[in-house]
Design a protein around this motif. Structure first.
Motif, PDB file in Angstrom:
ATOM      1  N   LYS A   1      50.253  29.253  50.638  1.00  0.00           N
ATOM      2  CA  LYS A   1      49.580  30.533  50.482  1.00  0.00           C
ATOM      3  C   LYS A   1      48.251  30.489  51.225  1.00  0.00           C
ATOM      4  N   THR A   2      47.896  31.607  51.812  1.00  0.00           N
ATOM      5  CA  THR A   2      46.602  31.667  52.482  1.00  0.00           C
ATOM      6  C   THR A   2      45.514  31.733  51.424  1.00  0.00           C
ATOM      7  N   PRO A   3      44.399  31.040  51.646  1.00  0.00           N
ATOM      8  CA  PRO A   3      43.332  31.078  50.650  1.00  0.00           C
ATOM      9  C   PRO A   3      42.768  32.486  50.531  1.00  0.00           C
ATOM     10  N   LYS A   4      42.503  32.884  49.305  1.00  0.00           N
ATOM     11  CA  LYS A   4      41.978  34.225  49.057  1.00  0.00           C
ATOM     12  C   LYS A   4      40.484  34.237  49.319  1.00  0.00           C
ATOM     13  N   GLN A   5      40.010  35.375  49.754  1.00  0.00           N
ATOM     14  CA  GLN A   5      38.592  35.513  50.048  1.00  0.00           C
ATOM     15  C   GLN A   5      37.884  36.083  48.831  1.00  0.00           C
ATOM     16  N   PHE A   6      37.065  35.273  48.194  1.00  0.00           N
ATOM     17  CA  PHE A   6      36.313  35.699  47.026  1.00  0.00           C
ATOM     18  C   PHE A   6      34.826  35.603  47.320  1.00  0.00           C
ATOM     19  N   ARG A   7      34.062  36.445  46.679  1.00  0.00           N
ATOM     20  CA  ARG A   7      32.614  36.389  46.769  1.00  0.00           C
ATOM     21  C   ARG A   7      32.064  36.300  45.362  1.00  0.00           C
ATOM     22  N   HIS A   8      31.001  35.550  45.218  1.00  0.00           N
ATOM     23  CA  HIS A   8      30.355  35.416  43.926  1.00  0.00           C
ATOM     24  C   HIS A   8      29.650  36.726  43.591  1.00  0.00           C
ATOM     25  N   ALA A   9      29.765  37.167  42.348  1.00  0.00           N
ATOM     26  CA  ALA A   9      29.114  38.403  41.911  1.00  0.00           C
ATOM     27  C   ALA A   9      28.413  38.163  40.583  1.00  0.00           C
ATOM     28  N   THR A  10      27.273  38.783  40.424  1.00  0.00           N
ATOM     29  CA  THR A  10      26.525  38.681  39.175  1.00  0.00           C
ATOM     30  C   THR A  10      26.386  40.074  38.598  1.00  0.00           C
ATOM     31  N   PHE A  11      26.763  40.230  37.351  1.00  0.00           N
ATOM     32  CA  PHE A  11      26.627  41.521  36.686  1.00  0.00           C
ATOM     33  C   PHE A  11      26.442  41.294  35.203  1.00  0.00           C
ATOM     34  N   THR A  12      26.097  42.340  34.489  1.00  0.00           N
ATOM     35  CA  THR A  12      25.779  42.232  33.072  1.00  0.00           C
ATOM     36  C   THR A  12      26.884  42.859  32.229  1.00  0.00           C
ATOM     37  N   LEU A  13      27.267  42.161  31.166  1.00  0.00           N
ATOM     38  CA  LEU A  13      28.244  42.662  30.214  1.00  0.00           C
ATOM     39  C   LEU A  13      27.634  42.617  28.821  1.00  0.00           C
ATOM     40  N   THR A  14      28.135  43.486  27.947  1.00  0.00           N
ATOM     41  CA  THR A  14      27.679  43.448  26.561  1.00  0.00           C
ATOM     42  C   THR A  14      28.297  42.231  25.870  1.00  0.00           C
ATOM     43  N   GLU A  15      27.702  41.833  24.757  1.00  0.00           N
ATOM     44  CA  GLU A  15      28.251  40.710  23.992  1.00  0.00           C
ATOM     45  C   GLU A  15      29.684  41.007  23.563  1.00  0.00           C
ATOM     46  N   GLN A  16      29.944  42.256  23.194  1.00  0.00           N
ATOM     47  CA  GLN A  16      31.287  42.649  22.771  1.00  0.00           C
ATOM     48  C   GLN A  16      32.274  42.519  23.933  1.00  0.00           C
ATOM     49  N   SER A  17      31.864  42.956  25.120  1.00  0.00           N
ATOM     50  CA  SER A  17      32.739  42.852  26.293  1.00  0.00           C
ATOM     51  C   SER A  17      33.031  41.400  26.630  1.00  0.00           C
ATOM     52  N   ILE A  18      32.017  40.557  26.542  1.00  0.00           N
ATOM     53  CA  ILE A  18      32.196  39.133  26.831  1.00  0.00           C
ATOM     54  C   ILE A  18      33.165  38.518  25.828  1.00  0.00           C
ATOM     55  N   SER A  19      32.990  38.868  24.560  1.00  0.00           N
ATOM     56  CA  SER A  19      33.873  38.342  23.515  1.00  0.00           C
ATOM     57  C   SER A  19      35.318  38.801  23.738  1.00  0.00           C
ATOM     58  N   GLN A  20      35.483  40.082  24.063  1.00  0.00           N
ATOM     59  CA  GLN A  20      36.832  40.605  24.309  1.00  0.00           C
ATOM     60  C   GLN A  20      37.470  39.938  25.530  1.00  0.00           C
ATOM     61  N   LEU A  21      36.666  39.742  26.564  1.00  0.00           N
ATOM     62  CA  LEU A  21      37.174  39.095  27.769  1.00  0.00           C
ATOM     63  C   LEU A  21      37.570  37.651  27.480  1.00  0.00           C
ATOM     64  N   ASP A  22      36.753  36.951  26.696  1.00  0.00           N
ATOM     65  CA  ASP A  22      37.089  35.576  26.291  1.00  0.00           C
ATOM     66  C   ASP A  22      38.403  35.541  25.525  1.00  0.00           C
ATOM     67  N   ASP A  23      38.546  36.469  24.557  1.00  0.00           N
ATOM     68  CA  ASP A  23      39.771  36.518  23.754  1.00  0.00           C
ATOM     69  C   ASP A  23      40.996  36.787  24.626  1.00  0.00           C
ATOM     70  N   LEU A  24      40.876  37.764  25.528  1.00  0.00           N
ATOM     71  CA  LEU A  24      41.998  38.083  26.418  1.00  0.00           C
ATOM     72  C   LEU A  24      42.360  36.892  27.306  1.00  0.00           C
ATOM     73  N   SER A  25      41.343  36.207  27.796  1.00  0.00           N
ATOM     74  CA  SER A  25      41.579  35.056  28.661  1.00  0.00           C
ATOM     75  C   SER A  25      42.309  33.947  27.907  1.00  0.00           C
ATOM     76  N   GLN A  26      41.908  33.709  26.658  1.00  0.00           N
ATOM     77  CA  GLN A  26      42.570  32.674  25.863  1.00  0.00           C
ATOM     78  C   GLN A  26      43.990  33.077  25.494  1.00  0.00           C
ATOM     79  N   GLN A  27      44.195  34.345  25.153  1.00  0.00           N
ATOM     80  CA  GLN A  27      45.528  34.809  24.762  1.00  0.00           C
ATOM     81  C   GLN A  27      46.508  34.772  25.928  1.00  0.00           C
ATOM     82  N   THR A  28      46.047  35.175  27.107  1.00  0.00           N
ATOM     83  CA  THR A  28      46.945  35.281  28.254  1.00  0.00           C
ATOM     84  C   THR A  28      46.982  34.026  29.109  1.00  0.00           C
TER      85      THR A  28
END
Length: 120
Positions: free
Chosen positions: A57-84
């Motif tokens: 596979k060809t390597p994907k082109q990614f760029r580092h990004a910095t943005f702000t999320l709420t604590e609730q969004s971070i928690s939900q994202l963590d949960d989704l990441s662990q579940q999936t």
């Protein structure tokens, strides 16, 4: 003078001299996620690694990004990441891709729903 001053110092290898063009090319390769030509020594080694990468596979082109999320969004994202078992950054790319494929009306409805659900 201490005894540590009397220790024999190991002879360090002098770094290989590199032209400015090679240095810039290597920095560009690094930024693109490609293998270093300088790190592998000879150009042939780096070309072999590049060929091996290009066969798969060809390597994907990614760029580092910095943005702000709420604590609730971070928690939900963590949960989704662990579940999936999917990395959080990949989940965000999936969400963005799906959101961008919605019609303007669907996007507005989803944004309104999110506004209603978010704490004020």
């Amino acid at each position: 003078m201490s005894l540590t001053d009397l220790k024999r110092n190991l002879v360090k290898k002098k770094p290989k001299k590199v032209s400015v063009e090679d240095f810039i090319e290597d920095a560009t390769n690094y930024a693109a996620g490609k293998p270093s030509k300088l790190q592998h020594g000879e150009k042939g080694d780096a070309e072999q690694v590049t060929r091996k990468l290009s066969k798969g596979k060809t390597p994907k082109q990614f760029r580092h990004a910095t943005f702000t999320l709420t604590e609730q969004s971070i928690s939900q994202l963590d949960d989704l990441s662990q579940q999936t078992g999917i990395a959080k950054s990949k989940l965000l790319r999936i969400f963005i891709a799906n959101f961008s494929q919605l019609t303007d009306d669907e996007q507005e409805q989803l944004l309104e729903l999110c506004e209603q659900q978010s704490p004020k």
